[in-house]
Motif scaffolding. Structure first.
Motif, short mmCIF file in Angstrom:
data_model
loop_
_atom_site.label_atom_id
_atom_site.label_comp_id
_atom_site.label_asym_id
_atom_site.label_seq_id
_atom_site.Cartn_x
_atom_site.Cartn_y
_atom_site.Cartn_z
N THR A 208 31.27 51.22 43.40
CA THR A 208 32.49 50.60 43.91
C THR A 208 32.89 49.44 43.00
O THR A 208 32.04 48.85 42.31
CB THR A 208 32.30 50.09 45.34
OG1 THR A 208 31.21 49.14 45.36
CG2 THR A 208 31.97 51.23 46.29
N TYR B 88 27.70 46.06 42.65
CA TYR B 88 28.71 47.03 43.06
C TYR B 88 28.74 48.26 42.13
O TYR B 88 29.07 49.36 42.57
CB TYR B 88 30.08 46.35 43.18
CG TYR B 88 30.08 45.40 44.36
CD1 TYR B 88 30.12 45.89 45.65
CD2 TYR B 88 29.94 44.03 44.17
CE1 TYR B 88 30.04 45.04 46.74
CE2 TYR B 88 29.88 43.16 45.25
CZ TYR B 88 29.93 43.67 46.55
OH TYR B 88 29.84 42.82 47.63
N PRO C 4 33.72 45.73 41.68
CA PRO C 4 33.25 44.41 42.09
C PRO C 4 34.40 43.57 42.64
O PRO C 4 35.44 43.43 41.99
CB PRO C 4 32.69 43.81 40.80
CG PRO C 4 33.45 44.50 39.71
CD PRO C 4 33.74 45.88 40.22
N ASN D 267 32.69 44.87 51.98
CA ASN D 267 32.35 45.43 50.67
C ASN D 267 32.76 44.50 49.54
O ASN D 267 33.27 44.92 48.50
CB ASN D 267 33.03 46.80 50.51
CG ASN D 267 32.43 47.84 51.43
OD1 ASN D 267 31.39 48.41 51.15
ND2 ASN D 267 33.09 48.06 52.57
N SER D 268 32.54 43.23 49.76
CA SER D 268 32.82 42.21 48.74
C SER D 268 31.73 41.16 48.81
O SER D 268 31.04 41.01 49.82
CB SER D 268 34.20 41.57 48.98
OG SER D 268 34.24 40.95 50.26
N SER E 201 27.75 45.30 51.41
CA SER E 201 28.15 46.69 51.21
C SER E 201 28.00 47.41 52.54
O SER E 201 26.99 47.25 53.23
CB SER E 201 27.29 47.35 50.14
OG SER E 201 27.61 48.71 50.01
#
Length: 304
Positions: free
Chosen positions: A155, A150, A157, A127-128, A118
């Motif tokens: 956010t 997430y 997933p 961000n994965s 993140s």
């Protein structure tokens, strides 16, 4: 007297003087010994053929030793592909972990081999969840933790998986689908820094702005072209290369890449990597000229 095979047992191979300098595998008799079935014993040698003549083939093993094989004792053999370079032998997980240095503020959480990522930078790679290797828990538990991670950050997933891998299939069985269905896979490509620099040595140089924080570099040509690089453990990563459409095919991208390669080489980088969409023909053509080859392909998945 040493025992030899019958004439029909030897000589049927694809070897000869033409394989000198090539990597080969050679099966040959072991004089005076018998194999498990009672017939002549045989053994294999893998290495580079250094000489072929005067009745002897000289094979240099990869460890450095040399074996002289009587040509009359060769049972079978053939040329084999060169051994992949160290950079190509690295697993997709190991290669992807090199890219974490791209984002100085990335927050990570280990889940076995998986890495939940993140960052404030909105790029998906940061961000994965890097879902490669063994999560150390059941797959269902791992998926649940990814979803929770997430959700805690507000956010969606998203996981990055090696394309067409076993984990890719397991996520599909759980109902996960491509994050952007219209988007092709991304290719993680690698090259030798020195080879890529040689390919760029004759380009016409232009002025650019370089912003260097020690581990990361941003190269910029006004507002028309920009690229970023990061260095970690003798690997140089290139990313965010962008040239305004009206200025493409004018040498800006080549200059940006050259500047980043030189910056990485000064720090000891020997391998350079980047990530490119599989349908980006212009970029792929450029990278091929510089010696890049595809290490692995990956895609992003999200729950249906």
């Amino acid at each position: 007297m040493a025992e030899t095979a019958e004439p029909h047992d030897v000589g049927r191979h694809l070897l000869g003087p033409h394989v000198v300098g090539q990597r080969v595998v050679v099966r040959h008799l072991v004089p005076g010994e018998r194999g498990p079935s009672g017939g002549p014993a045989m053994t294999d040698v893998l290495g580079t053929c250094e000489a072929w003549g005067d009745g002897v083939a000289v094979i240099a093993r990869e460890g450095g030793s040399r074996v002289q094989v009587p040509i009359a004792d060769i049972v079978s053999g053939k040329p084999v592909p060169p051994r992949p370079t160290v950079r190509l032998r690295m697993t997709p997980l190991e290669a992807q972990l090199r890219s974490l240095v791209m984002w100085p503020d990335v927050h990570t959480e280990q889940l076995g081999d998986w890495v939940l990522r993140s960052a404030s930078d909105p790029v998906r790679r940061a961000n994965s969840a890097l879902a490669m290797g063994n999560p150390g828990v059941s797959f269902a538990t791992a998926v649940r933790r990814v979803t929770e991670f997430y959700a805690e950050r507000g956010t969606p997933p998203i996981v990055m998986v090696e394309a067409d891998s076993d984990l890719d299939g397991e996520f599909a069985q759980f109902g996960w689908v491509p994050d952007r269905p219209e988007e092709p896979d991304t290719w993680f490509q690698v090259a030798s820094v020195s080879r890529a620099l040689r390919a760029l040595r004759d380009i016409r140089r232009i002025d650019m702005e370089l912003i260097d924080d020690g581990h990361r570099l941003e190269a910029r040509v006004g507002e028309e072209a920009v690229a970023r690089a990061a260095y970690d453990r003798d690997w140089l990563g290139l990313h965010a290369l962008n040239v305004e459409p009206s200025r493409r095919r004018q040498g800006l991208a080549l200059n940006l890449v050259a500047a980043m390669l030189e910056w990485g080489a000064e720090r000891g980088a020997t391998t350079v990597y980047l990530q490119v969409l599989a349908d980006n023909e212009g970029a792929l053509e450029l990278y091929q000229r510089l010696g890049f080859t595809t290490h692995h392909a990956y895609r992003y998945l999200t729950p249906r």
